[in-house]
Scaffold this motif. Structure first.
Motif, PDB file in Angstrom:
ATOM      1  N   ASP A 163       0.802  -1.217   0.000  1.00 43.53           N
ATOM      2  CA  ASP A 163       0.000   0.000   0.000  1.00 43.53           C
ATOM      3  C   ASP A 163       0.838   1.272   0.000  1.00 43.53           C
ATOM      4  O   ASP A 163       0.306   2.366  -0.244  1.00 43.53           O
ATOM      5  CB  ASP A 163      -0.968   0.014   1.191  1.00 43.53           C
ATOM      6  N   LEU A 164       2.144   1.151   0.242  1.00 43.11           N
ATOM      7  CA  LEU A 164       3.021   2.320   0.268  1.00 43.11           C
ATOM      8  C   LEU A 164       4.028   2.353  -0.872  1.00 43.11           C
ATOM      9  O   LEU A 164       4.665   3.378  -1.110  1.00 43.11           O
ATOM     10  CB  LEU A 164       3.780   2.381   1.601  1.00 43.11           C
ATOM     11  N   SER A 165       4.178   1.246  -1.583  1.00 43.96           N
ATOM     12  CA  SER A 165       5.233   1.132  -2.599  1.00 43.96           C
ATOM     13  C   SER A 165       4.927   1.879  -3.885  1.00 43.96           C
ATOM     14  O   SER A 165       5.825   2.153  -4.684  1.00 43.96           O
ATOM     15  CB  SER A 165       5.474  -0.342  -2.933  1.00 43.96           C
ATOM     16  N   GLY A 166       3.643   2.194  -4.119  1.00 49.05           N
ATOM     17  CA  GLY A 166       3.246   2.786  -5.393  1.00 49.05           C
ATOM     18  C   GLY A 166       2.773   1.757  -6.389  1.00 49.05           C
ATOM     19  O   GLY A 166       2.486   2.086  -7.543  1.00 49.05           O
ATOM     20  N   LEU A 167       2.665   0.499  -5.965  1.00 53.28           N
ATOM     21  CA  LEU A 167       2.146  -0.548  -6.840  1.00 53.28           C
ATOM     22  C   LEU A 167       0.732  -0.195  -7.302  1.00 53.28           C
ATOM     23  O   LEU A 167       0.379  -0.390  -8.464  1.00 53.28           O
ATOM     24  CB  LEU A 167       2.136  -1.892  -6.104  1.00 53.28           C
ATOM     25  N   TYR A 168      -0.061   0.318  -6.390  1.00 50.07           N
ATOM     26  CA  TYR A 168      -1.400   0.822  -6.717  1.00 50.07           C
ATOM     27  C   TYR A 168      -1.628   2.077  -5.874  1.00 50.07           C
ATOM     28  O   TYR A 168      -0.881   2.363  -4.927  1.00 50.07           O
ATOM     29  CB  TYR A 168      -2.477  -0.233  -6.450  1.00 50.07           C
ATOM     30  N   GLN A 169      -2.671   2.839  -6.201  1.00 52.10           N
ATOM     31  CA  GLN A 169      -2.862   4.133  -5.561  1.00 52.10           C
ATOM     32  C   GLN A 169      -3.935   4.141  -4.467  1.00 52.10           C
ATOM     33  O   GLN A 169      -3.827   4.866  -3.490  1.00 52.10           O
ATOM     34  CB  GLN A 169      -3.230   5.180  -6.627  1.00 52.10           C
ATOM     35  N   HIS A 170      -4.972   3.338  -4.624  1.00 57.63           N
ATOM     36  CA  HIS A 170      -6.103   3.407  -3.700  1.00 57.63           C
ATOM     37  C   HIS A 170      -6.514   2.004  -3.267  1.00 57.63           C
ATOM     38  O   HIS A 170      -6.441   1.052  -4.053  1.00 57.63           O
ATOM     39  CB  HIS A 170      -7.297   4.106  -4.357  1.00 57.63           C
ATOM     40  N   SER A 171      -6.959   1.874  -2.022  1.00 53.79           N
ATOM     41  CA  SER A 171      -7.411   0.571  -1.538  1.00 53.79           C
ATOM     42  C   SER A 171      -8.592   0.059  -2.358  1.00 53.79           C
ATOM     43  O   SER A 171      -8.801  -1.150  -2.487  1.00 53.79           O
ATOM     44  CB  SER A 171      -7.801   0.660  -0.060  1.00 53.79           C
ATOM     45  N   SER A 172      -9.364   0.981  -2.938  1.00 49.18           N
ATOM     46  CA  SER A 172     -10.499   0.587  -3.775  1.00 49.18           C
ATOM     47  C   SER A 172     -10.060  -0.063  -5.079  1.00 49.18           C
ATOM     48  O   SER A 172     -10.889  -0.645  -5.802  1.00 49.18           O
ATOM     49  CB  SER A 172     -11.384   1.801  -4.076  1.00 49.18           C
ATOM     50  N   ASP A 173      -8.755   0.023  -5.415  1.00 43.48           N
ATOM     51  CA  ASP A 173      -8.237  -0.642  -6.610  1.00 43.48           C
ATOM     52  C   ASP A 173      -8.206  -2.159  -6.448  1.00 43.48           C
ATOM     53  O   ASP A 173      -8.157  -2.896  -7.439  1.00 43.48           O
ATOM     54  CB  ASP A 173      -6.813  -0.164  -6.924  1.00 43.48           C
ATOM     55  N   ILE A 174      -8.202  -2.628  -5.201  1.00 41.74           N
ATOM     56  CA  ILE A 174      -8.090  -4.060  -4.927  1.00 41.74           C
ATOM     57  C   ILE A 174      -9.428  -4.744  -5.164  1.00 41.74           C
ATOM     58  O   ILE A 174     -10.446  -4.371  -4.591  1.00 41.74           O
ATOM     59  CB  ILE A 174      -7.625  -4.308  -3.481  1.00 41.74           C
ATOM     60  N   GLN A 175      -9.426  -5.745  -6.031  1.00 44.32           N
ATOM     61  CA  GLN A 175     -10.613  -6.550  -6.315  1.00 44.32           C
ATOM     62  C   GLN A 175     -10.530  -7.848  -5.514  1.00 44.32           C
ATOM     63  O   GLN A 175      -9.439  -8.355  -5.257  1.00 44.32           O
ATOM     64  CB  GLN A 175     -10.698  -6.869  -7.804  1.00 44.32           C
ATOM     65  N   GLN A 176     -11.686  -8.391  -5.123  1.00 46.45           N
ATOM     66  CA  GLN A 176     -11.677  -9.610  -4.311  1.00 46.45           C
ATOM     67  C   GLN A 176     -12.775 -10.567  -4.736  1.00 46.45           C
ATOM     68  O   GLN A 176     -13.921 -10.163  -4.979  1.00 46.45           O
ATOM     69  CB  GLN A 176     -11.831  -9.276  -2.826  1.00 46.45           C
ATOM     70  N   ALA A 177     -12.404 -11.842  -4.818  1.00 42.60           N
ATOM     71  CA  ALA A 177     -13.377 -12.888  -5.138  1.00 42.60           C
ATOM     72  C   ALA A 177     -14.214 -13.209  -3.910  1.00 42.60           C
ATOM     73  O   ALA A 177     -13.799 -12.969  -2.771  1.00 42.60           O
ATOM     74  CB  ALA A 177     -12.655 -14.133  -5.625  1.00 42.60           C
ATOM     75  N   SER A 178     -15.381 -13.770  -4.126  1.00 42.74           N
ATOM     76  CA  SER A 178     -16.259 -14.217  -3.048  1.00 42.74           C
ATOM     77  C   SER A 178     -16.083 -15.708  -2.831  1.00 42.74           C
ATOM     78  O   SER A 178     -15.523 -16.423  -3.681  1.00 42.74           O
ATOM     79  CB  SER A 178     -17.719 -13.906  -3.393  1.00 42.74           C
ATOM     80  N   ILE A 179     -16.562 -16.202  -1.707  1.00 45.30           N
ATOM     81  CA  ILE A 179     -16.532 -17.635  -1.437  1.00 45.30           C
ATOM     82  C   ILE A 179     -17.239 -18.365  -2.574  1.00 45.30           C
ATOM     83  O   ILE A 179     -18.300 -17.942  -3.039  1.00 45.30           O
ATOM     84  CB  ILE A 179     -17.188 -17.939  -0.074  1.00 45.30           C
ATOM     85  N   GLY A 180     -16.632 -19.430  -3.059  1.00 40.05           N
ATOM     86  CA  GLY A 180     -17.209 -20.227  -4.140  1.00 40.05           C
ATOM     87  C   GLY A 180     -16.773 -19.820  -5.522  1.00 40.05           C
ATOM     88  O   GLY A 180     -16.829 -20.643  -6.449  1.00 40.05           O
ATOM     89  N   ASP A 181     -16.368 -18.555  -5.717  1.00 41.22           N
ATOM     90  CA  ASP A 181     -15.943 -18.108  -7.044  1.00 41.22           C
ATOM     91  C   ASP A 181     -14.776 -18.952  -7.555  1.00 41.22           C
ATOM     92  O   ASP A 181     -13.889 -19.345  -6.786  1.00 41.22           O
ATOM     93  CB  ASP A 181     -15.511 -16.642  -7.009  1.00 41.22           C
ATOM     94  N   VAL A 182     -14.785 -19.216  -8.844  1.00 44.50           N
ATOM     95  CA  VAL A 182     -13.726 -20.010  -9.478  1.00 44.50           C
ATOM     96  C   VAL A 182     -12.866 -19.069 -10.323  1.00 44.50           C
ATOM     97  O   VAL A 182     -13.351 -18.452 -11.273  1.00 44.50           O
ATOM     98  CB  VAL A 182     -14.320 -21.119 -10.363  1.00 44.50           C
ATOM     99  N   LEU A 183     -11.586 -18.968  -9.968  1.00 45.81           N
ATOM    100  CA  LEU A 183     -10.669 -18.075 -10.662  1.00 45.81           C
ATOM    101  C   LEU A 183      -9.673 -18.861 -11.501  1.00 45.81           C
ATOM    102  O   LEU A 183      -9.121 -19.860 -11.032  1.00 45.81           O
ATOM    103  CB  LEU A 183      -9.877 -17.219  -9.670  1.00 45.81           C
ATOM    104  N   LEU A 184      -9.452 -18.419 -12.722  1.00 37.35           N
ATOM    105  CA  LEU A 184      -8.333 -18.884 -13.517  1.00 37.35           C
ATOM    106  C   LEU A 184      -7.327 -17.748 -13.573  1.00 37.35           C
ATOM    107  O   LEU A 184      -7.642 -16.653 -14.065  1.00 37.35           O
ATOM    108  CB  LEU A 184      -8.768 -19.275 -14.930  1.00 37.35           C
ATOM    109  N   LEU A 185      -6.141 -17.982 -13.026  1.00 34.39           N
ATOM    110  CA  LEU A 185      -5.101 -16.967 -12.933  1.00 34.39           C
ATOM    111  C   LEU A 185      -3.976 -17.294 -13.905  1.00 34.39           C
ATOM    112  O   LEU A 185      -3.217 -18.243 -13.703  1.00 34.39           O
ATOM    113  CB  LEU A 185      -4.555 -16.906 -11.501  1.00 34.39           C
ATOM    114  N   LYS A 186      -3.885 -16.519 -14.955  1.00 29.36           N
ATOM    115  CA  LYS A 186      -2.841 -16.739 -15.955  1.00 29.36           C
ATOM    116  C   LYS A 186      -1.525 -16.182 -15.427  1.00 29.36           C
ATOM    117  O   LYS A 186      -1.455 -15.041 -14.962  1.00 29.36           O
ATOM    118  CB  LYS A 186      -3.214 -16.066 -17.270  1.00 29.36           C
ATOM    119  N   GLY A 187      -0.468 -16.993 -15.495  1.00 34.39           N
ATOM    120  CA  GLY A 187       0.823 -16.581 -14.976  1.00 34.39           C
ATOM    121  C   GLY A 187       1.795 -16.150 -16.059  1.00 34.39           C
ATOM    122  O   GLY A 187       1.491 -16.175 -17.254  1.00 34.39           O
ATOM    123  N   ASP A 188       3.010 -15.779 -15.619  1.00 33.43           N
ATOM    124  CA  ASP A 188       4.058 -15.381 -16.556  1.00 33.43           C
ATOM    125  C   ASP A 188       4.512 -16.545 -17.424  1.00 33.43           C
ATOM    126  O   ASP A 188       5.118 -16.341 -18.477  1.00 33.43           O
ATOM    127  CB  ASP A 188       5.268 -14.826 -15.799  1.00 33.43           C
TER     128      ASP A 188
END
Length: 219
Positions: A163-188
């Motif tokens: 939250d201090l590094s400058g990676l993002y600017q506002h806490s509202s920028d953070i998105q969050q999944a709900s219980i049960g949600d299925v995420l596919l996370l594409k990596g490098d």
């Protein structure tokens, strides 16, 4: 002559969310690095999760599941608690979806009860594409490309917190999944995606609480 596009018109989202499982197929789109199938868990599945935590607060399995015998494999590794069948059928369905989507004969499965964040800092994975779902507790968090400065990942944070590094600017920028949600996370590690994997992290687990998280990888 091509017209100039505004920032809003030219921006292409890198994450897609929908209440239909077909949304997961969009992970093959070059610009998409996260797909989220939003769903609600059945009461029996939730109940089994509560029982599993009471049964073993350090429960942790890592195994390779064969796609051709999903339910048999899961039945052999999951504790015999009430609503076991509902839980393994739900988890088995996700294994089957993941296997079919990527044409896999075997799946690397991890199912774990957690009392702390496994990966508390925002990061990208070096693998191809991981499935993540939460059966108890808070879901995974991620940042969309338009709000982040990737140079602040890893050592680029200069020892500062996310939250201090400058990676993002506002806490509202953070998105969050709900219980049960299925995420596919594409990596490098996805072909042609080096340096563009989804930026995500595990949520904080409040004191005295537990999460149940399932992850799937190419075996």
């Amino acid at each position: 002559m091509q017209a100039n596009l505004s920032a809003a018109e030219s921006y292409q989202p890198n994450a897609v969310l929908d209440e239909h499982p077909e949304v997961l197929t969009q992970i093959f789109e070059p610009q998409i690095n996260m797909a989220c199938y939003q769903r609600e868990l059945a009461a029996g599945v939730i109940s089994y999760g509560h029982e599993l935590i009471e049964y073993n607060r350090q429960f942790n399995i890592r195994c390779v599941i064969k796609a051709e015998s999903i339910l048999k494999n899961l039945n052999s590794v999951m504790p015999d608690l009430t609503h076991k069948q509902a839980f393994i059928e739900d988890l088995g369905l996700l294994v089957d979806m993941y296997a079919c989507l990527f044409d896999l004969e075997e799946i690397g499965l991890r199912l774990q009860v957690l009392d702390r964040a496994m990966c508390p800092r925002f990061h990208t994975d070096k693998l191809g594409c991981r499935l993540v779902t939460t059966y108890q507790g808070q879901g995974s968090e991620w940042l969309c490309d338009e709000v982040i400065d990737r140079s602040k990942l890893g050592a680029g944070n200069g020892g500062l917190s996310d939250d201090l590094s400058g990676l993002y600017q506002h806490s509202s920028d953070i998105q969050q999944a709900s219980i049960g949600d299925v995420l596919l996370l594409k990596g490098d590690g996805w072909f042609g995606n080096d340096g563009a994997g989804i930026v995500h992290r595990s949520p904080t687990v409040p004191s005295g609480e537990q999460r149940i998280v399932a992850t799937m990888d190419f075996a």
